[in-house]
Write a protein that holds these residues in place. Structure first.
Motif, PDB file in Angstrom:
ATOM      1  N   PRO A 229       0.830  -1.207   0.000  1.00 28.25           N
ATOM      2  CA  PRO A 229       0.000   0.000   0.000  1.00 28.25           C
ATOM      3  C   PRO A 229       0.868   1.262   0.000  1.00 28.25           C
ATOM      4  O   PRO A 229       1.880   1.317   0.705  1.00 28.25           O
ATOM      5  N   GLY A 230       0.476   2.241  -0.815  1.00 25.37           N
ATOM      6  CA  GLY A 230       1.209   3.504  -0.869  1.00 25.37           C
ATOM      7  C   GLY A 230       2.253   3.586  -1.972  1.00 25.37           C
ATOM      8  O   GLY A 230       2.792   4.649  -2.236  1.00 25.37           O
TER       9      GLY A 230
ATOM     10  N   GLY B 248       1.696   3.293  -5.114  1.00 25.50           N
ATOM     11  CA  GLY B 248       1.155   4.021  -6.266  1.00 25.50           C
ATOM     12  C   GLY B 248       0.374   3.179  -7.269  1.00 25.50           C
ATOM     13  O   GLY B 248       0.190   3.587  -8.413  1.00 25.50           O
ATOM     14  N   LYS B 249      -0.142   2.046  -6.829  1.00 31.33           N
ATOM     15  CA  LYS B 249      -0.876   1.152  -7.741  1.00 31.33           C
ATOM     16  C   LYS B 249      -2.073   1.852  -8.378  1.00 31.33           C
ATOM     17  O   LYS B 249      -2.273   1.802  -9.590  1.00 31.33           O
ATOM     18  N   THR B 250      -2.888   2.499  -7.552  1.00 32.92           N
ATOM     19  CA  THR B 250      -4.107   3.139  -8.054  1.00 32.92           C
ATOM     20  C   THR B 250      -3.770   4.300  -8.994  1.00 32.92           C
ATOM     21  O   THR B 250      -4.339   4.414 -10.085  1.00 32.92           O
ATOM     22  N   THR B 251      -2.820   5.123  -8.584  1.00 28.93           N
ATOM     23  CA  THR B 251      -2.437   6.298  -9.375  1.00 28.93           C
ATOM     24  C   THR B 251      -1.875   5.871 -10.735  1.00 28.93           C
ATOM     25  O   THR B 251      -2.297   6.375 -11.783  1.00 28.93           O
TER      26      THR B 251
ATOM     27  N   GLU C  66      -5.490  -3.614 -10.489  1.00 30.61           N
ATOM     28  CA  GLU C  66      -4.511  -3.072  -9.547  1.00 30.61           C
ATOM     29  C   GLU C  66      -4.937  -3.341  -8.117  1.00 30.61           C
ATOM     30  O   GLU C  66      -6.084  -3.117  -7.760  1.00 30.61           O
TER      31      GLU C  66
ATOM     32  N   ARG D 237       3.754   8.489   2.822  1.00 28.05           N
ATOM     33  CA  ARG D 237       2.482   8.445   2.079  1.00 28.05           C
ATOM     34  C   ARG D 237       1.365   7.847   2.927  1.00 28.05           C
ATOM     35  O   ARG D 237       0.233   8.300   2.881  1.00 28.05           O
TER      36      ARG D 237
ATOM     37  N   ARG E 231      -2.980   8.713   5.418  1.00 26.73           N
ATOM     38  CA  ARG E 231      -4.216   7.920   5.381  1.00 26.73           C
ATOM     39  C   ARG E 231      -4.734   7.680   6.793  1.00 26.73           C
ATOM     40  O   ARG E 231      -3.965   7.720   7.760  1.00 26.73           O
TER      41      ARG E 231
ATOM     42  N   ARG F  17      10.573   9.030  -9.026  1.00 24.50           N
ATOM     43  CA  ARG F  17       9.858   9.242 -10.285  1.00 24.50           C
ATOM     44  C   ARG F  17       8.452   9.733 -10.010  1.00 24.50           C
ATOM     45  O   ARG F  17       7.888   9.461  -8.954  1.00 24.50           O
ATOM     46  N   SER F  18       7.887  10.392 -11.002  1.00 24.35           N
ATOM     47  CA  SER F  18       6.488  10.797 -10.883  1.00 24.35           C
ATOM     48  C   SER F  18       5.622   9.620 -11.355  1.00 24.35           C
ATOM     49  O   SER F  18       6.110   8.736 -12.075  1.00 24.35           O
ATOM     50  N   PRO F  19       4.335   9.610 -10.991  1.00 25.53           N
ATOM     51  CA  PRO F  19       3.450   8.547 -11.478  1.00 25.53           C
ATOM     52  C   PRO F  19       3.429   8.482 -13.011  1.00 25.53           C
ATOM     53  O   PRO F  19       3.383   7.400 -13.586  1.00 25.53           O
TER      54      PRO F  19
END
Ligand code: ADP
Length: 167
Positions: free
Chosen positions: A9-10, A12-15, A71, A96, A100, A140-142
């Motif tokens: 978690p955190g 970046g899977k969703t993003t 994801e 990150r 939450r 890196r950025s998403p």
């Protein structure tokens, strides 16, 4: 093209999943939502406030589906053409997750899981993928991460970036 995105978690899977789904024009499944809505769980873990996935039910749901991005923490259970394993320095994960509504214990458990590569190890111990992309997202950025995945997939290649969070 069947793509799974997994990681602590955190990471970046969703993003990253959202960006990739647009770029590759593939339907996106968020696995925690799917598991809840389609009842693909065996039990509810009250302490963790999470459903315990039933891997067989999850696999059955994706059987016959040829184009998707899935994801979530349990994406490595689903047979896919590409499994994307996102990694991030444990300190970054901690920062990150602090944002939450997680308990301190839950944050630290996940930071430890990232440090020890729990998800990556599980994925390699029981591989359900044809090819793998293992990326360090730390600096890196998403968008950059999505770009690397897209490029690697379009060439039919694999990518394995070494990380060592134990040093
Ligand atoms: P997960 O689905 O793995 O729990 P999320 O995508 O929900 O992770 O959250 C990751 C957070 O980290 C988001 O706020 C995102 O903007 C941020 N982030 C910063 N850099 C990256 C990166 N390189 N890749 C993915 N997410 C990143």
């Amino acid at each position: 093209m069947r793509i799974g995105i997994t990681g602590t978690p955190g990471v970046g899977k969703t993003t990253v999943g959202k960006i990739l789904s647009k770029r590759l024009n593939l339907p996106l499944y968020n696995l925690s939502k799917l598991i809840r809505e389609e009842r693909l769980y065996s039990s509810y873990d009250k302490e963790r406030n999470a459903y315990e996935v039933e891997p067989e039910k999850l696999r059955k749901f994706f059987e016959g589906k040829e184009s998707f991005i899935a994801e979530g923490l349990v994406a490595h259970y689903i047979p896919v053409d590409y499994l994307v394993i996102l990694r991030a320095e444990p300190e970054v994960v901690r920062e990150r997750l602090k944002e939450r509504p997680y308990s301190q214990r839950k944050v630290e458990e996940n930071v430890e899981a990232e440090r020890l590569a729990v998800i990556a190890t599980e994925a390699f111990e029981n591989p359900n993928f044809k090819r793998v992309i293992h990326i360090d997202t730390t600096n890196r950025s998403p968008e950059e991460v999505a770009e690397i995945v897209e490029r690697t997939v379009s060439k039919g290649e694999e990518l394995f970036e070494e990380v060592d969070w134990l040093e």
